[in-house]
Design an enzyme around this catalytic site. Structure first.
Site, PDB file in Angstrom:
ATOM      1  N   SER A 247     -18.678  69.865  -7.359  1.00 38.81           N
ATOM      2  CA  SER A 247     -17.752  69.031  -8.117  1.00 38.81           C
ATOM      3  C   SER A 247     -16.440  69.732  -8.451  1.00 38.81           C
ATOM      4  CB  SER A 247     -18.420  68.537  -9.403  1.00 38.81           C
ATOM      5  OG  SER A 247     -18.599  69.602 -10.292  1.00 38.81           O
TER       6      SER A 247
ATOM      7  N   LYS B 114     -16.031  70.303 -15.920  1.00 34.15           N
ATOM      8  CA  LYS B 114     -14.993  69.359 -15.495  1.00 34.15           C
ATOM      9  C   LYS B 114     -13.685  69.642 -16.223  1.00 34.15           C
ATOM     10  CE  LYS B 114     -17.394  66.293 -12.945  1.00 34.15           C
ATOM     11  NZ  LYS B 114     -18.728  66.670 -13.341  1.00 34.15           N
TER      12      LYS B 114
END
Lengths: 212, 212
Positions: A132, A170
């Site tokens: 990710s 993130k």
DNA sequence: AAATAATTGTTCTCTCTTTGTTCTTGGTTT
DNA sequence: AAACCAAGAACAAAGAGAGAACAATTATTT
């Protein structure tokens, strides 16, 4: 010379003492601000001034020579064992994969990592599972160093715990009405949450990879 | 003689000390400028003058030219580094940018890095300049850990010295008739050389990055 | 050997950045 | 209210770099 230091003055002095070997030169006010997370030289200057008056720091008569401890002060803290100083390194506590809780490893191990990829505040290490964050060069299997803190600025990369169950690494953007978690992977979507759903567990400060 | 050197003076002194064996003759001001990336003799001269006043450098006489350290200064720094030989970490020796020689930093520093990103054989650390390896997640400014060796297997990432002048970090493919150096960047071309042109200086074993 | 060119240390001026310092404003803690 | 603290603006001096000019020395050519 009275030793009536304020809390912040003491904090600055402690920092100077415990880091006096890590600076190649006596630190300037700006460098100290950076190291201690301050944004204003002026504020720091007042604390230094207090330390000068109390006799712990040399007075720099307008010269640009950095903040220097008085020799005696420095000497006092060199030979004293100063606690066992049991710096066993930075804890490696588990792995993190987008969408699952942090998977803690059975017994925490410790890694000795250089100051360059950590901060002076408490840090821990996680191993990355998944893709990710590949667009910023964090690959599957990499280790990341996380500074433990519960707040972050927009645009920072954070370890976020969603609904107290799912942990991810993130980019974060926090607005009054929503919190957005953005992966660094063109093929993945940003995710939107209510601010209360997202809990920050730390911010990214370093990364390591092995090619063995 | 007081050690109140400015930062730049200290930097010049460090450079002189750590490179005192690499100059066949005492370096002239111009040579020092070149080696340290300065463009003006006049600027350097001021720093040297400071070092002379502080007693670290010999005052120039009409006959002997070049910048020479005072014997005592030179002696102080020769025997010390070798002896202890205690593990002071992995040496950080400079930066590498595709197409230039490795740029050595004035004085080698040492980083404590975890065993996970190094090997048991001699390793050193370089800082990456440029984008030639971004596809495998090595970015501008990253540190790489290199195991010192002069051979490699096809497909490994190596520090290669081309024509004894240009150093790069690239994938290597060695065939009897040619050696190919392949960047990990879609936008860049592989380069083909005669095997004798390419000298391997080490292979990639680890990588680190700071997000501070 | 003499004349010429290049190198080297030195000094100066001009400019720009960095650093210590001071002040003002506003916030937090006690 | 008083003390403490953070942030930021503004300023003077120190530090640092570039370049020009010059005299003395060394190297090269004639």
């Amino acid at each position: 010379m009275q030793t009536n230091l304020t809390r912040k003055q003491q904090e600055v002095l402690d920092f100077l003492i415990s880091n006096k070997d890590t600076f190649p030169h006596p630190p300037t006010l700006d460098e100290l601000c950076l190291a201690m997370g301050l944004k204003s030289r002026g504020s720091l200057h007042k604390h230094i001034q207090g330390l000068i008056n109390a006799g712990f720091v040399e007075a720099p008569n307008r010269k640009q020579r950095g903040v220097r401890l008085i020799e005696q002060t420095a000497a006092d803290y060199t030979e004293s064992p100063e606690l066992p100083s049991k710096d066993q390194g930075t804890p490696f506590i588990g792995s993190i994969a987008a969408g699952s809780p942090i998977e803690a490893i059975p017994n925490i191990s410790y890694m000795k990592i250089p100051d360059e990829i950590k901060t002076d505040n408490p840090c821990y290490i996680l191993q990355i599972k998944g893709e990710s964050m590949i667009d910023i060069g964090i690959f599957d299997g990499d280790w990341v160093i996380i500074e433990q803190q519960s707040h972050a600025r927009n645009g920072q990369v954070v370890v976020a715990l969603v609904d107290k169950t799912e942990a991810t690494l993130k980019y974060i953007e926090q607005y009054p009405h929503e919190t957005v978690l953005i992966p660094a992977n063109k093929n993945m979507q940003a995710m939107h949450f209510a601010p209360t759903q997202v809990e920050i567990q730390g911010v990214l400060v370093g990364q390591m990879r092995s090619y063995k």
